[in-house]
Design a protein around this motif. Structure first.
Motif, PDB file in Angstrom:
ATOM      1  N   GLY A 151      61.240  71.317  28.607  1.00  0.00           N
ATOM      2  CA  GLY A 151      61.498  69.824  28.285  1.00  0.00           C
ATOM      3  C   GLY A 151      62.898  69.406  29.514  1.00  0.00           C
ATOM      4  N   THR A 152      62.770  68.330  29.771  1.00  0.00           N
ATOM      5  CA  THR A 152      64.239  68.053  30.590  1.00  0.00           C
ATOM      6  C   THR A 152      64.818  66.693  30.097  1.00  0.00           C
ATOM      7  OG1 THR A 152      62.599  67.102  32.267  1.00  0.00           O
ATOM      8  CG2 THR A 152      63.613  69.141  32.946  1.00  0.00           C
ATOM      9  N   GLY A 153      63.732  65.912  29.536  1.00  0.00           N
ATOM     10  CA  GLY A 153      64.200  64.544  28.931  1.00  0.00           C
ATOM     11  C   GLY A 153      65.357  64.986  27.817  1.00  0.00           C
ATOM     12  N   GLY A 158      54.871  63.978  35.021  1.00  0.00           N
ATOM     13  CA  GLY A 158      56.039  64.036  34.017  1.00  0.00           C
ATOM     14  C   GLY A 158      56.862  65.137  34.322  1.00  0.00           C
ATOM     15  N   GLY A 159      57.388  65.808  33.268  1.00  0.00           N
ATOM     16  CA  GLY A 159      58.342  66.999  33.497  1.00  0.00           C
ATOM     17  C   GLY A 159      58.119  67.759  34.892  1.00  0.00           C
ATOM     18  N   TRP A 182      70.935  61.420  36.868  1.00  0.00           N
ATOM     19  CA  TRP A 182      70.855  61.171  35.351  1.00  0.00           C
ATOM     20  C   TRP A 182      72.222  60.806  34.647  1.00  0.00           C
ATOM     21  CZ3 TRP A 182      66.438  59.569  33.854  1.00  0.00           C
ATOM     22  CH2 TRP A 182      65.308  59.711  34.876  1.00  0.00           C
ATOM     23  N   TYR A 185      56.020  53.775  31.037  1.00  0.00           N
ATOM     24  CA  TYR A 185      57.325  54.498  31.162  1.00  0.00           C
ATOM     25  C   TYR A 185      57.119  55.300  32.383  1.00  0.00           C
ATOM     26  CZ  TYR A 185      60.402  58.436  30.234  1.00  0.00           C
ATOM     27  OH  TYR A 185      61.081  59.562  30.466  1.00  0.00           O
ATOM     28  N   ASN A 186      58.133  55.306  33.155  1.00  0.00           N
ATOM     29  CA  ASN A 186      58.338  55.872  34.502  1.00  0.00           C
ATOM     30  C   ASN A 186      59.855  56.424  34.805  1.00  0.00           C
ATOM     31  OD1 ASN A 186      59.460  53.655  35.227  1.00  0.00           O
ATOM     32  ND2 ASN A 186      57.723  52.709  36.443  1.00  0.00           N
ATOM     33  N   VAL A 187      60.129  56.839  35.718  1.00  0.00           N
ATOM     34  CA  VAL A 187      61.525  57.306  36.052  1.00  0.00           C
ATOM     35  C   VAL A 187      62.524  56.034  35.869  1.00  0.00           C
ATOM     36  CG1 VAL A 187      63.286  57.990  37.786  1.00  0.00           C
ATOM     37  CG2 VAL A 187      61.149  59.047  37.616  1.00  0.00           C
ATOM     38  N   ARG A 243      59.141  65.787  37.885  1.00  0.00           N
ATOM     39  CA  ARG A 243      60.511  65.511  37.894  1.00  0.00           C
ATOM     40  C   ARG A 243      61.255  66.469  38.223  1.00  0.00           C
ATOM     41  NH1 ARG A 243      63.603  61.801  40.179  1.00  0.00           N
ATOM     42  NH2 ARG A 243      65.414  63.048  39.882  1.00  0.00           N
ATOM     43  N   ALA A 256      62.966  55.335  32.434  1.00  0.00           N
ATOM     44  CA  ALA A 256      63.859  56.441  31.842  1.00  0.00           C
ATOM     45  C   ALA A 256      65.336  55.922  32.141  1.00  0.00           C
ATOM     46  CB  ALA A 256      63.472  57.616  32.272  1.00  0.00           C
ATOM     47  N   ILE A 280      60.559  59.193  24.255  1.00  0.00           N
ATOM     48  CA  ILE A 280      59.964  58.725  25.718  1.00  0.00           C
ATOM     49  C   ILE A 280      59.580  59.946  26.562  1.00  0.00           C
ATOM     50  CG2 ILE A 280      60.884  56.357  26.192  1.00  0.00           C
ATOM     51  CD1 ILE A 280      63.076  57.632  27.570  1.00  0.00           C
ATOM     52  N   LYS A 281      58.251  60.087  26.516  1.00  0.00           N
ATOM     53  CA  LYS A 281      57.623  61.206  27.293  1.00  0.00           C
ATOM     54  C   LYS A 281      56.037  61.216  27.434  1.00  0.00           C
ATOM     55  CE  LYS A 281      59.606  63.881  24.205  1.00  0.00           C
ATOM     56  NZ  LYS A 281      60.168  65.105  24.789  1.00  0.00           N
ATOM     57  N   LYS A 326      68.702  65.364  29.766  1.00  0.00           N
ATOM     58  CA  LYS A 326      68.912  63.791  30.312  1.00  0.00           C
ATOM     59  C   LYS A 326      69.751  63.206  28.871  1.00  0.00           C
ATOM     60  CE  LYS A 326      64.952  63.577  32.818  1.00  0.00           C
ATOM     61  NZ  LYS A 326      63.672  62.939  32.838  1.00  0.00           N
ATOM     62  N   LYS A 352      53.668  67.193  21.475  1.00  0.00           N
ATOM     63  CA  LYS A 352      54.938  66.520  21.635  1.00  0.00           C
ATOM     64  C   LYS A 352      54.992  65.638  20.381  1.00  0.00           C
ATOM     65  CE  LYS A 352      55.369  66.371  26.727  1.00  0.00           C
ATOM     66  NZ  LYS A 352      56.473  66.668  27.018  1.00  0.00           N
TER      67      LYS A 352
END
Ligand SMILES: *Cc1c(COP(=O)(O)O)cnc(C)c1O
Length: 791
Positions: free
Chosen positions: A635-637, A114-115, A451, A608-610, A118, A613, A527-528, A640, A534
């Motif tokens: 967090g980076t989602g 995940g994060g 992104w 769920y994947n890149v 990524r 996303a 989504i995460k 985005k 979370k």
């Protein structure tokens, strides 16, 4: 030749000479591969040029060590960065092929959870865009993160087989192999210490070039694959033991076979420690070989080599580097320790106690007998230098990798302002007191090439048309959009982009998953990875409560909403898997309710994947960032979404705090307790039960779940969840529910005013420029690595 003609030529050449096909007989995969090779050729030119420049300059190099690189698909990234989108579309169209279909044929390289993984991928791309000479080092997992599907609402895991389809991007380097040892014994003769491993495997390098914006620079992602030194036991074969003959190879390959699918709990498995040492030892061997060829004098190492540890996973780099310098190259222990610390820096990614890496000392000592001695020596040397030190790297028969990483790093960084401050007062309180200048903050970022420019071409087009294209590698230029936002005609175009993106996602959901939704609804997206902190269960509780409310009064003026979920749960994390099932069960019941159908739908998209996303984020109206304050490091989602014009409903956690500061409090739906209030709230006995009594909506939602409304025939299916929420509720779902509900109703009201909403969304885009990973990487270069751009 025009760029289109040249690309056509190159594709046809590869189709013919690399894959032995003519256009008439080429299948989809052939087209994808030929296009990839055509793009790769161009990247390779940039790559070889960049490598030459790095050697010639004698510049300091950055090495990013990470157990995970969640890179996703690479073809579109290459095409976008080389600005070949129109050309590629045109050529494929000539041959009757659809660009999107060809791109989607590429398997998603899910070499991360995940994060964290990524982030490593965004960093590589930014390092190349900036022109900072760098290598990423990781493991070439045969099986990346598992593929997720749902059976009766339950998560089912299948192995990921990304290498089964042809992979266009890597160059095997059979000449770059290192022997990596495990176990065995340590031999001491006076001053000389030697480790004689009992088991040895070979690490072989596979290189993937990572190209930056406009192809100005390309760095290397070097992934290690495990192989046996003597792959085949002929003697056993000749004695008829065919399976046994292949055993050495099978054993050695195990080391790079699978990615551990647990992203926030430490499992303490032997194979995992082997993977960590395998990556780190191979990378260090490679770094020292390169340094020796170019410079030689080991005392200069810190001025030429910066090694970043992405979390504690490669923390063994400290003792391993000392072992090589001291045991093998004959430097004194103290000097070796100083040189090693001069090279190493460490990024902390979590404060969750269950995620802080520790190893059982017996296991550790068995696998790495010399390193455990060196760790003790590091610990005692550090204690001698800091007489007030109370704690140790060794306690309760455990080796503490966080403490080791901190002591062996010249800088330690957190990944958001809040997280960095919390590090100083929690996990690293003592060490921070001893080394007050060591901890620095580098708030995470995301690459705008993937992104925004790549995944949201409509919005990118509108931006470039309005302010020119310089924003692509200077994202803070997006603030130039602010005057346009005042123009209603422009704002309507911005809103139209979002509508088009939503239609596109709706069409895809219908075609790929048979899900039919109205693109006019508010697309509310969470989504995460699935994790209690979370709080996907807070989201579904609110959804259920809202459903009940609509049923009470179906003729009120409800804002139609689509609740979209995506995310994987670690296979052994049963509570998280129950949350997935609950969301799917609730979706089945609620989506079938004709009374509420115009106003509320739920969909949990599998796997769920890149790539998913990239499809979902441009179509989101609302970003759910609802973790318990103090638990999400950054967090980076969240970044985005903001960049793509989805305002956040969120807590003051991780980088949400900074996102809110940048986009403005009026463009962010804040709710919930602060990190401090969370700690206070936990001290109140029966806090969850009190919260339930105080909020009839929450009580009703919990009752509906407990009474089996979503699990007909099995009312106790979710008693684990309801019991937890009404009892311990460590993540304070109940305590934050009422305020979350309020914030969601504010969202409903705000969304009705289409123009005001579009303005809020556009301001999120215009003010998110700071969250570019280019800014983050410049911060690391300046504050931590002392590295410079060669562009
Ligand atoms: C960005 C991203 C993440 C991180 O998301 P968070 O919401 O920050 O946890 C995880 N997985 C994928 C595939 C991503 O693209």
């Amino acid at each position: 030749m025009t760029p289109t003609a040249s690309l056509r030529e190159s594709i046809l050449q590869h189709l013919r000479y690399s894959f032995g096909k003519d256009p008439e007989h080429a299948i989809l995969e052939d087209w994808r591969m030929a296009l990839s090779y055509a793009v790769r050729d161009r990247i390779t030119d940039a790559w070889i040029a960049a490598t030459g420049k790095t050697y010639d300059s004698g510049a300091k190099r950055v090495y990013y060590l990470s157990m995970e690189f969640l890179i996703g698909r690479l073809l579109e990234d290459g095409i976008v960065n080389l600005e070949l989108v129109e050309e590629a579309k045109a050529v494929l169209e000539e041959f009757g092929k659809d660009y999107g279909t060809v791109l989607s044929d590429e398997p998603d390289a899910a070499l991360g959870n995940g994060g964290l993984g990524r982030l490593a991928a965004c960093f590589l791309e930014s390092l190349s865009t900036i022109g900072c000479p760098a290598h990423g080092y990781g493991i070439r997992y045969e099986h990346g993160l598992f593929r997720q599907s749902f059976v009766d609402g339950r998560q089912v895991e299948q192995p990921e087989l990304w290498l089964e389809q042809r992979h266009a991007w890597e160059f095997e380097r059979p000449e770059v192999r290192y022997r990596i040892g495990f176990g065995g014994h340590v031999d001491k003769r006076g001053e000389t210490v030697r480790w004689y491993p009992g088991e040895v495997v070979e690490a072989e390098a596979f290189d993937t070039p990572v190209v930056g914006w406009k192809g100005r620079w390309a760095n290397t992602l070097r992934l290690w694959s495990g192989r046996a030194i003597h792959p085949f036991d002929l003697d056993r074969f000749n004695h008829g033991d065919f399976a046994g003959a292949a055993q050495p190879e099978a054993l050695a390959r195990t080391i790079s076979r699978v990615l551990y699918p647990d992203d926030t709990t430490e499992q303490g498995k032997e194979l995992r420690l082997k993977q960590e040492y395998f990556l780190t030892a191979a990378a260090l061997r490679d770094i020292l070989r390169r340094f020796n060829n170019q410079f030689g004098d080991l005392r200069k190492l810190p001025s030429k080599v910066a090694i970043q540890l992405n979390d504690t996973h490669p923390a063994i780099a400290g003792p391993e580097l000392i072992r090589v310098l001291h045991d093998e190259r004959g430097l004194s222990f103290e000097e070796s320790m100083e040189i090693a610390r001069g090279c190493l820096s460490y990024t902390n990614h979590t404060l969750l106690p269950e995620a802080l890496e520790t190893w059982d000392e017996a296991l550790f000592g068995r696998l790495l007998p010399r390193h455990i001695e060196l760790i003790d020596q590091i610990d005692s040397t550090h204690a001698k230098q800091n007489p007030s030190r109370l704690n140790s790297m060794r306690a309760d028969h455990q080796v503490k990798m966080g403490q080791l990483s901190f002591v062996m790093a010249h800088h330690v960084n957190g990944v958001s302002a809040l997280h960095t401050e919390l590090m100083k007062t929690t996990v690293f309180e003592e060490l921070h007191g001893l080394h007050p200048d060591r901890i620095v903050n580098e708030t995470n970022g995301v690459t705008p090439r993937r992104w925004l420019l790549g995944c949201n071409p409509r919005l990118a087009g509108l931006i470039t048309e309005s302010i020119g294209e310089d924003w692509v590698d200077d994202l803070e230029q997006l603030t130039k959009l602010e005057p346009f936002i005042e123009d209603t005609a422009w704002l309507d175009r911005y809103a139209q982009v979002k509508r088009d993106n939503k239609s596109e996602l709706s069409n895809w959901m219908a075609q790929a998953h048979g899900l039919h939704v109205d693109p006019e609804m508010l697309f509310d997206v969470q989504i995460k990875r699935l994790h209690e902190y979370k709080r996907q269960h807070l989201n579904i509780l609110e959804t259920i409560a809202h459903w009940a409310e609509i049923r009470d009064n179906p003729n009120a003026d409800w804002t139609p909403r689509l609740k979209l979920f995506g995310g994987k749960a670690a296979p052994g994390y049963f509570f998280a898997k129950d949350i997935i099932r609950l969301i799917n069960d609730a979706a089945a019941v609620i989506n079938a309710d004709p009374v509420t159908a115009p106003y509320l739908k739920i969909a949990f998209l599998p796997n769920y994947n890149v790539s998913l996303a990239e499809r979902m984020i441009p179509a989101a109206d609302l970003s759910e960032q609802i973790s318990t304050a103090g638990k999400e490091a950054s967090g980076t989602g969240n970044m985005k979404f903001a960049l793509n014009g989805a305002p956040t409903v969120g807590t003051l956690d991780g980088a949400n705090v900074e996102i809110r500061e940048h986009v403005g409090a009026e463009n962010f739906f804040l709710f919930g307790m602060t990190a401090e209030e969370v700690m206070e709230r936990r001290k109140i006995e029966g806090h969850a039960w009190k919260a339930v009594q105080a909020d009839p909506r929450l009580k009703r939602a919990l009752d509906l779940i407990r009474d089996g409304r979503f699990s007909p025939g099995e009312p106790d299916r979710y008693h684990g969840i309801t019991g937890n929420l009404e009892g311990a509720d460590y993540f304070l779902v109940c305590s934050d529910f009422t305020d979350y509900w309020r914030a969601q109703r504010e969202v409903d009201t705000a969304f009705k005013d289409t123009r005001a909403w579009a303005k809020m969304a556009a301001l999120n885009t215009a003010r998110s420029g700071w969250f570019s990973s280019d800014r983050t990487i410049r911060g690391y270069m300046h504050d931590i690595w002392g590295a410079e751009s060669l562009l």
